[in-house]
Write an enzyme that holds these catalytic residues in place. Structure first.
Site, PDB file in Angstrom:
ATOM      1  N   LYS A 198       0.701  -0.945  -0.189  1.00  0.00           N
ATOM      2  CA  LYS A 198       0.243  -0.112   0.274  1.00  0.00           C
ATOM      3  C   LYS A 198       0.438   1.854  -0.162  1.00  0.00           C
ATOM      4  O   LYS A 198       1.531   1.570   0.833  1.00  0.00           O
ATOM      5  CB  LYS A 198      -0.728  -0.369   1.164  1.00  0.00           C
ATOM      6  CG  LYS A 198      -1.987   0.950   1.279  1.00  0.00           C
ATOM      7  CD  LYS A 198      -2.818   1.224   2.361  1.00  0.00           C
ATOM      8  CE  LYS A 198      -3.779   2.365   2.693  1.00  0.00           C
ATOM      9  NZ  LYS A 198      -4.333   2.154   3.529  1.00  0.00           N
ATOM     10  N   LYS A 251      -2.359  -1.675  -3.658  1.00  0.00           N
ATOM     11  CA  LYS A 251      -3.183  -0.423  -3.697  1.00  0.00           C
ATOM     12  C   LYS A 251      -2.401   0.939  -4.283  1.00  0.00           C
ATOM     13  O   LYS A 251      -1.155   1.131  -3.135  1.00  0.00           O
ATOM     14  CB  LYS A 251      -3.359  -0.665  -2.076  1.00  0.00           C
ATOM     15  CG  LYS A 251      -4.504   1.081  -2.462  1.00  0.00           C
ATOM     16  CD  LYS A 251      -5.695   0.661  -0.748  1.00  0.00           C
ATOM     17  CE  LYS A 251      -5.907   1.716  -0.569  1.00  0.00           C
ATOM     18  NZ  LYS A 251      -6.303   1.666   0.756  1.00  0.00           N
TER      19      LYS A 251
HETATM   20  C1  PBG Z   1      -7.769   3.052   5.095  1.00  0.00           C
HETATM   21  C2  PBG Z   1      -7.939   2.792   4.293  1.00  0.00           C
HETATM   22  C3  PBG Z   1      -7.478   4.189   3.366  1.00  0.00           C
HETATM   23  C4  PBG Z   1      -8.218   2.845   2.049  1.00  0.00           C
HETATM   24  C5  PBG Z   1      -8.424   1.806   1.904  1.00  0.00           C
HETATM   25  N1  PBG Z   1      -8.234   1.393   3.927  1.00  0.00           N
HETATM   26  C6  PBG Z   1      -7.040   5.302   2.963  1.00  0.00           C
HETATM   27  C7  PBG Z   1      -6.221   5.611   3.683  1.00  0.00           C
HETATM   28  O1  PBG Z   1      -4.832   4.894   3.995  1.00  0.00           O
HETATM   29  O2  PBG Z   1      -5.827   6.763   3.563  1.00  0.00           O
HETATM   30  C8  PBG Z   1      -8.310   3.505   0.563  1.00  0.00           C
HETATM   31  C9  PBG Z   1      -8.901   3.629  -0.506  1.00  0.00           C
HETATM   32  C10 PBG Z   1      -9.664   4.294  -1.849  1.00  0.00           C
HETATM   33  O3  PBG Z   1      -8.664   5.621  -1.337  1.00  0.00           O
HETATM   34  O4  PBG Z   1     -10.420   4.002  -2.354  1.00  0.00           O
HETATM   35  N2  PBG Z   1      -6.568   2.916   6.042  1.00  0.00           N
HETATM   36 ZN    ZN Z   2      -5.739   3.556   7.854  1.00  0.00          ZN
END
Ligand code: PBG
Ligand code: ZN
Length: 328
Positions: A198, A251
């Site tokens: 991520k 992601k």
């Molecule tokens: C929470 C989370 C996030 C997303 C999924 N789980 C946001 C972040 O990490 O700030 C992002 C999903 C999206 O942008 O569609 N940790």
């Molecule tokens: Zn989070």
């Protein structure tokens, strides 16, 4: 005339030949996982997210209606995010057995036992400060002190009936901690889908508006990955498999298809691409302006992610694709 050149067009001449020789099959119903935001504020709430047209914060009754329609279209799997009424410095609502996600899971599984319910396991939506872990008063992340809270959240989701838990926090050791906690509770067969790779991406902006989870101060760069790093992605992916992850997520998706390609080669567990909120917002916005053929770009983008190596797609376009009966 020299005819000894490559005639790539031979197999492109008719729709039938193109279908016969397509390497990456079209989108299938089972490729798609739909994220939903369930809001504890009011069971009847249905509020469109301004930066994600067509996506809503849903109260639990509205969520039930929305999922019901999607199930009729062939929906197979959902990913749930909770927006709690109360935030604190321990993210208590995240692991409350009557928390909004836990309630939603119980409700959905009671009605559609065969629908796969995946829960996002993170603390940012539940923390006053909006970070994914416990913070010191100075604002430093306490990695190891965060692990029991994540593990407790995962266990409570599983006890509510979730089919898969998906930790998205990027703390070190969370997969091992969650796996151990699940096993300690007799949940040996509950799969963990890790957001293993991520990146600290600007593409999460609309989500943070949707989930009310933007960090009050600072950013997530001390735990989410640097967008310049690809080899590190493989280290993260392998570490999570070693710790017990059953499936992985990369992601964001579109701007990271090289990562999908490499992770697909590096590990053998099922791999999901998460087309995040900003990716959705960009396609929708350009479509609304009439600058692109939105539907065609959507389908091309999703197909591209499969071609890059994604087995499954987490996308806010899931309902849109299902509605066209293209995914079969
Ligand atoms: C929470 C989370 C996030 C997303 C999924 N789980 C946001 C972040 O990490 O700030 C992002 C999903 C999206 O942008 O569609 N940790
Ligand atoms: Zn989070």
């Amino acid at each position: 005339m020299n005819t000894r050149f490559h005639r790539g067009r031979r197999l492109r001449q008719t729709p039938a030949l193109r279908a016969l020789t397509r390497e990456t099959a079209s989108l299938l119903t089972e490729d798609l996982i739909m994220p939903y935001f369930v809001d504890e504020a009011d069971a009847h709430l249905r509020r469109e997210i301004p930066s994600m047209p067509g996506q809503f914060r849903l109260g639990i009754d509205q969520l039930e209606g929305q999922i019901g329609e999607a199930v009729d279209l062939g929906l197979r799997a959902v990913l749930l995010f909770g927006i709690p009424r109360i935030k604190d410095e321990r993210a208590s609502a995240a692991y409350d057995e009557n928390g909004i996600v836990q309630q939603a899971v119980r409700r959905i599984k009671r009605i559609w036992p065969y629908l796969i319910v995946i829960t996002d396991v993170c603390l940012c939506e539940y923390m006053i400060h909006g970070h994914c872990g416990v913070l010191t008063p100075e604002g430093t992340i306490l990695n190891d002190a965060t692990l029991p809270l994540l593990a407790g959240t995962a266990v409570s989701h599983a006890l509510a009936g979730a089919d898969i838990v998906a930790p998205s926090d990027m703390m070190d050791g969370r997969i091992a901690a969650i796996r151990a906690a699940l096993d300690d509770n007799g949940l040996h067969e509950l799969p963990v889908m890790s957001y293993a790779v991520k990146f600290a991406s600007a593409l999460y902006g609309p989500f943070r508006e949707a989930a009310d989870s933007a960090p009050a101060a600072g950013d997530r760069k001390s735990y989410q990955m640097d967008p310049g790093n690809a080899r590190e992605a493989l280290i993260e992916a392998r570490a999570d498999v070693d710790e017990g992850a059953d499936m992985l997520i990369v992601k964001p998706a579109s701007h990271y298809s090289d990562i999908l390609y490499r992770v697909r080669k590096a590990v053998d567990v099922p791999l999901c691409a998460y087309q995040v909120s900003g990716e959705y917002a960009m396609i929708r916005a350009a479509g609304q302006k009439g600058w692109i053929d939105e539907n065609a770009v959507m389908l091309e983008t999703l197909l591209g992610l499969k071609r890059a190596g994604a087995d499954r797609l987490i996308t806010y376009f899931t309902e849109t694709v299902l509605k066209q009966r293209l995914a079969r």
